[in-house]
Scaffold this active site. Structure first.
Site, PDB file in Angstrom:
ATOM      1  N   ARG A  27       9.684   5.635  -5.931  1.00 47.27           N
ATOM      2  CA  ARG A  27      10.484   4.913  -4.926  1.00 47.27           C
ATOM      3  C   ARG A  27      10.807   3.478  -5.365  1.00 47.27           C
ATOM      4  O   ARG A  27      10.868   2.569  -4.527  1.00 47.27           O
ATOM      5  CB  ARG A  27       9.782   4.885  -3.559  1.00 47.27           C
ATOM      6  N   ARG A  31      13.697   0.395   0.112  1.00 45.14           N
ATOM      7  CA  ARG A  31      13.782  -0.599   1.177  1.00 45.14           C
ATOM      8  C   ARG A  31      12.999  -1.879   0.976  1.00 45.14           C
ATOM      9  O   ARG A  31      13.240  -2.868   1.660  1.00 45.14           O
ATOM     10  CB  ARG A  31      13.353   0.041   2.505  1.00 45.14           C
ATOM     11  N   ARG A  40      22.730  -0.431   1.481  1.00 45.35           N
ATOM     12  CA  ARG A  40      22.643   0.614   2.506  1.00 45.35           C
ATOM     13  C   ARG A  40      23.392   0.211   3.766  1.00 45.35           C
ATOM     14  O   ARG A  40      24.086   1.016   4.378  1.00 45.35           O
ATOM     15  CB  ARG A  40      21.181   0.914   2.836  1.00 45.35           C
ATOM     16  N   ASP A  77      17.652  12.450  -2.884  1.00 48.83           N
ATOM     17  CA  ASP A  77      16.546  12.867  -2.025  1.00 48.83           C
ATOM     18  C   ASP A  77      16.225  14.331  -2.272  1.00 48.83           C
ATOM     19  O   ASP A  77      17.094  15.095  -2.703  1.00 48.83           O
ATOM     20  CB  ASP A  77      16.884  12.658  -0.545  1.00 48.83           C
ATOM     21  N   TYR A 154      10.068  21.072   5.510  1.00 52.20           N
ATOM     22  CA  TYR A 154      11.133  20.404   6.284  1.00 52.20           C
ATOM     23  C   TYR A 154      12.116  21.420   6.852  1.00 52.20           C
ATOM     24  O   TYR A 154      12.615  21.264   7.964  1.00 52.20           O
ATOM     25  CB  TYR A 154      11.866  19.378   5.414  1.00 52.20           C
TER      26      TYR A 154
END
Ligand code: CP3
Length: 354
Positions: A27, A31, A40, A77, A154
């Site tokens: 990652r 963020r 973003r 992703d 998921y």
């Protein structure tokens, strides 16, 4: 063969000698970086960044401008694969990913089709080509996908889960339906990773974030077996170079030994297993990647340096180590602290390679 200025990552993943331990961070684009948050915001949301090859390239490059990293990782992703199968992926701020049409029954599984990845996921391969042009041989580019088990959690739960109640119910009540779902995701993921390799990914990593939620025999049956199908189906050489395959199951522990027998080149290790122990489990069959606790990045620079030193010492002498965290960096981290970590790997690791 395309020239690579810095191939330390590829050499370490193949357990070849290197002058110091290469380092990248799960990652690393994300963020915690203000420049990522700006891109973003301008794009509107996370998936709009993933779907735009120029923006995906820009955010992939951002951490490389700040830090002396030895690899770039494709910005995308793991849930692009079920999205391409028609499940309708969307992100709710603060709640993570969700699917409009989760897979709940054997009939839902039967209705799924193996997508044509070139058509459905062409934006990802275009991002890979764009990033390779932009990198211009500075460091290798890592492609990735989720493990079939992790992606299926998921698909079946419809969103992030803590207890995996619905998919574990499916494993007990309808094991054949779960198996055919995993087989379909494994086949699609093999196509997807091979297309990333054809587009220019120079190593690939399979993220099995939730394999550790299974008891050991279910792990082998539902998670490891489907990763084995992927390893068996991957193109292992491209453009005159071997393409290393990294498997990462969070919480694998002693199951690292089973993982090492799949024919992969390297294993990601989380911080709950020290690297000296992991090295005994895998008997030097594969390289190891990891494994500083991401929480260490909240500590002082001195504590971060000590953490880096401990991870390097735990792996010990010789090739086959890639420095990383034991899981992804979190959004609350001060970017300067990641700089301390990376500088410490550069400074402290050469002594283990003499
Ligand atoms: O490592 C990198 O820099 C490459 C990019 C990457 C992302 N997701 C970008 C992302 C990678 C390798 C992933 C993999 C991924 N995605 C995993 C497995 C890796 C792991 O950490 O175990 C999983 C489980 C997912 C699914 C997913 N995507 C979740 C659960 C979330 C929400 C996370 C959260 O904390 O809100 C995402 C969104 C996501 N994927 C973000 C990023 C940068 C944050 C989205 C945003 O900008 O708001």
């Amino acid at each position: 063969m395309a020239r690579l200025e810095n191939d330390l990552l590829l050499r370490a993943l193949l357990r070849e000698p290197v002058p110091r331990t290469p380092v990248w961070i799960m990652r690393q684009a994300g963020r915690y970086l203000p420049e990522y948050r700006r891109v973003r915001e301008q794009a509107g949301d996370f998936m709009s960044v993933c779907c735009n090859p120029d923006l995906a390239c820009e955010v992939t490059m951002q951490p490389l401008r700040r830090y002396k990293l030895d690899a770039a990782i494709l910005f995308s992703d793991i849930l692009t694969v079920p999205d391409a199968m028609g499940l309708g992926l969307y992100f709710v701020a603060g709640e993570g990913p969700q699917f409009e049409r989760p897979v709940r029954t054997a009939a839902d599984v039967r209705a799924l089709r193996r997508p044509d990845v070139e058509r459905a996921l062409g934006y990802v391969f275009e991002a890979v080509r764009t990033i390779r042009r932009e990198l211009n041989g500075r460091v290798p580019l890592i492609g990735f996908a989720g493990s079939p088990w992790t992606v299926a959690t998921y698909m079946v739960e419809g969103r992030s889960s803590r207890d995996f109640a619905t998919i574990k119910r499916m494993a007990t009540a309808e094991p054949a339906a779960l198996q055919s779902l995993l087989d379909l995701v494994a086949a699609t993921t093999t196509d997807y990773l091979n297309a990333q390799i054809a587009a220019g990914a120079q190593a690939v990593m399979v993220f099995d974030t939730w394999g550790g939620a299974l008891q050991a025999d279910d792990y082998r049956r539902f998670s490891l077996a489907s990763m084995q199908q992927i390893v068996d189906g991957l193109v292992r050489e491209h453009d005159g170079r071997r393409v290393p395959v990294i498997l990462f199951t969070k919480g694998a522990g002693a199951l690292l030994a089973d993982m090492a027998s799949t024919g992969c080149d390297a294993l990601g290790v989380d911080w709950t297993t020290d690297l000296a122990t992991a090295r005994r489990y895998v008997e030097d069959k594969v390289a190891l990647q990891g494994n500083l606790d991401p929480a260490t990045l909240r500590e002082s620079p001195e504590m971060i340096r000590r953490g880096v030193a401990a991870v390097l010492a735990s792996y010990g002498n010789g090739p086959g180590h890639v420095f990383n965290l034991g899981h992804g960096i979190t959004p609350d981290i001060d970017p300067a602290h990641l700089g301390v970590l990376i500088d410490a790997v550069h400074e402290l690791s050469p002594q283990y390679h003499r």
